[in-house]
Write a protein that holds these residues in place. Structure first.
Motif, PDB file in Angstrom:
ATOM      1  N   ASP A   1     -17.667  -4.070   8.541  1.00 24.14           N
ATOM      2  CA  ASP A   1     -17.851  -4.443   7.129  1.00 24.14           C
ATOM      3  C   ASP A   1     -19.287  -3.981   6.656  1.00 24.14           C
ATOM      4  O   ASP A   1     -20.359  -4.407   6.872  1.00 24.14           O
TER       5      ASP A   1
ATOM      6  N   GLU B   1     -18.614  -7.123  12.471  1.00 21.18           N
ATOM      7  CA  GLU B   1     -17.827  -5.962  13.070  1.00 21.18           C
ATOM      8  C   GLU B   1     -17.044  -6.294  14.165  1.00 21.18           C
ATOM      9  O   GLU B   1     -17.115  -7.351  14.685  1.00 21.18           O
TER      10      GLU B   1
ATOM     11  N   SER C   1     -21.589   4.562   9.389  1.00 22.03           N
ATOM     12  CA  SER C   1     -22.212   3.667   8.621  1.00 22.03           C
ATOM     13  C   SER C   1     -23.631   3.983   8.268  1.00 22.03           C
ATOM     14  O   SER C   1     -23.920   3.688   6.714  1.00 22.03           O
TER      15      SER C   1
ATOM     16  N   PHE D   1      -9.545  -6.945   4.588  1.00 24.16           N
ATOM     17  CA  PHE D   1     -10.771  -6.913   3.806  1.00 24.16           C
ATOM     18  C   PHE D   1     -10.101  -7.022   2.090  1.00 24.16           C
ATOM     19  O   PHE D   1     -10.907  -7.349   1.304  1.00 24.16           O
TER      20      PHE D   1
ATOM     21  N   TYR E   1     -15.645  -0.529   4.270  1.00 19.63           N
ATOM     22  CA  TYR E   1     -15.583  -0.642   5.754  1.00 19.63           C
ATOM     23  C   TYR E   1     -15.416   0.740   6.523  1.00 19.63           C
ATOM     24  O   TYR E   1     -14.442   1.494   6.125  1.00 19.63           O
TER      25      TYR E   1
ATOM     26  N   THR F   1      -6.147  -3.822   8.934  1.00 18.60           N
ATOM     27  CA  THR F   1      -7.709  -3.938   8.624  1.00 18.60           C
ATOM     28  C   THR F   1      -7.787  -3.788   7.059  1.00 18.60           C
ATOM     29  O   THR F   1      -8.546  -4.600   6.589  1.00 18.60           O
TER      30      THR F   1
END
Length: 496
Positions: free
Chosen positions: A237, A244, A375, A483, A451, A479
């Motif tokens: 996230d 995670e 990330s 979210f 994400y 997923t």
């Protein structure tokens, strides 16, 4: 004329009235004197009239009204009787009756007699209630009612076969703290001893990430049991930066085309000016299209500063090590055979006793390494600093990170991660597949939050597209729906 010597009727009537009145007053005076030890007319103690009662009688009345009489508590439409003793409610009778005695002894005799005659108090001060209770004991009583009557909230659950989630059901919860005022008020009243608990709706919380984890784990375990292969997945996230999911995320996997992302990152790190048109073409083909490996190998030569792509691969690996991605390496350029004596690097991931995935000895990564790198790139592009900016301060810019993501957004294949999200959702990703391993790693920019998602599937010898493609799309859909819980993507899930 003769005068009458005996009284007349009027005189006798007057005498009778005076005698009767005197007798009445004497009787009342006697009664008042005999009741002088009782409380004066009209006196109230704790809201209860005790005029004319003895201390013992007053004690009985007060005990009956405050201790023996229950308090009625409503939880919605349900009625409960609780004993004041359950709340350790106690009257301070000694203090109250002592003040009542003061009122009795201080009252003027003739003023009291006058009030007694007319049944009205004369200069009598009411005695206020003096009592105590134990709030913690009362809290326990209310907690028992709450535990019995409150309806628990039903949490969100996955919808079987849809890779989405359904809302939980609203429950009720007793607000004990807010209820104290009304209930304690009833406890301290001599009448109308009713009160209501404040019962509030309890809305189901947004599902925690462990709900998504369970759904993903179940699907990947089914895949492994059916195929005898191995699955690896990593989700982060990006809004929280801490939530995670890591499912076998440390399994060593063949890097395939996914490791072209570190090559482009190292290229931008070394560029001290805007890339040329030729370099931009190499970057575009490396990140956003399946046009072979020439662009990636050319970038390795640029990284090396000479016509030695193998040296460029070594330098890219060193950069990954500096970023803490210790399970990621590139030993050789793409489409090249290892020279004699080439040694496979040893990493924490591939040094375990049993490596189930048989990854390429010279091109390896893990789902966690790729997810972490993505990330870093995201936070750099968002101007939020992060590891890239800290480790390579001055060598990599926000604009360069944004440019890399822009190239990855052009990588359109219509399957894998992309297939699991609505068409209008932006997905910056790099995919790859070889005979026994299929994978995709990307950043999804969704309305409900951004994400990272990285997926790898391995099957010994040969992994059929008909197996991997629908599964990876469904995991991506699950997923996305986590979210975007309030607005899920309800396209029909593909079956394996």
């Amino acid at each position: 004329m003769n005068r009458r010597s005996s009284p007349g009727a009027g005189q006798w009537f007057t005498v009778v009235i005076l005698v009767g009145t005197s007798l009445f007053l004497l009787i009342k005076l006697f009664q008042f004197a005999s009741l002088r030890g009782n409380y004066p007319t009209g006196l109230t103690v704790a809201g209860v009239t005790v005029g004319g009662l003895s201390p013992g009688e007053a004690t009985n009345v007060l005990t009956n009204r405050y201790i023996e009489a229950p308090v009625i508590i409503y939880h919605g439409q349900d009625r409960f009787e609780i004993s004041p003793a359950d709340a350790e409610f106690e009257l301070d009778l000694e203090a109250m009756l002592s003040r009542a005695d003061i009122e009795r002894t201080q009252q003027d005799f003739w003023a009291g007699f006058w009030g007694f005659l007319w049944g009205e108090p004369v200069e009598v001060t009411p005695v206020e209630l003096s009592a105590t209770h134990n709030r913690e004991a009362l809290r326990r009583v209310l907690a028992d009612i709450s535990a019995l009557m409150d309806e628990p909230t039903q949490p969100a659950q996955p919808v079987p076969g849809t890779f989405s989630f359904q809302y939980g059901e609203t429950g009720t919860i007793t607000n004990i703290e807010a209820s104290f005022a009304d209930i304690e008020g009833a406890l301290y009243r001599a009448s109308n001893r009713e009160a209501r608990l404040i019962v509030e709706p309890s809305n189901p919380e947004r599902p925690q990430i462990n709900l998504l984890t369970r759904l993903l784990v179940n699907s990947l375990q089914d895949y492994e049991q059916i195929t005898g292969g191995a699955a690896s997945m990593f989700v982060m996230d990006l809004n929280s930066g801490v939530d995670e999911i890591a499912i076998n995320a440390d399994l060593p996997m063949s890097g395939m085309d996914l490791l072209k992302l570190p090559i482009v990152l190292e290229t931008y790190r070394l560029l001290d000016q805007e890339p040329t048109l030729t370099q931009s073409s190499w970057i575009s083909s490396t990140l956003s299209a399946d046009l072979g490996n020439e662009g990636a190998n050319q970038l390795l030569r640029f990284v090396a500063g000479q016509d030695d792509p193998r040296l460029g691969a070594e330098l890219v690996t060193q950069t990954m090590q500096r970023l803490g991605l210790v399970n990621t390496f590139i030993v050789l350029p793409y489409d090249s055979d290892p020279p004699a004596g080439t040694v496979r690097p040893s990493t924490p991931a591939n040094s375990t006793e049993e490596v189930r995935t048989l990854p390429n000895p010279y091109l390896q990564t893990t789902a966690e390494d790729m997810g972490t790198l993505l990330s870093m790139l995201y936070y750099c592009a968002e101007g939020k600093g992060g590891t890239l900016m800290a480790v390579f301060e001055g060598d990599i810019s926000q604009t360069e990170c944004q440019t890399m993501l822009a190239f990855m957004l052009q990588n359109k294949i219509g399957s894998l991660i992309e297939e699991g999200v609505p068409q209008e959702t932006a997905v910056a990703h790099r995919h790859g597949w070889i005979s026994d391993t299929h994978g995709d790693a990307g950043i999804v920019f969704s309305p409900g939050g951004d994400y990272v998602i990285v997926q790898f599937l391995y099957k010994p010898d040969w992994l059929e597209w008909e197996i991997s493609s629908p599964l990876l799309a469904n995991l991506s859909r699950a997923t996305y729906n986590y979210f975007n819980f309030d607005n899920p993507y309800l396209a029909d899930a593909r079956t394996n």
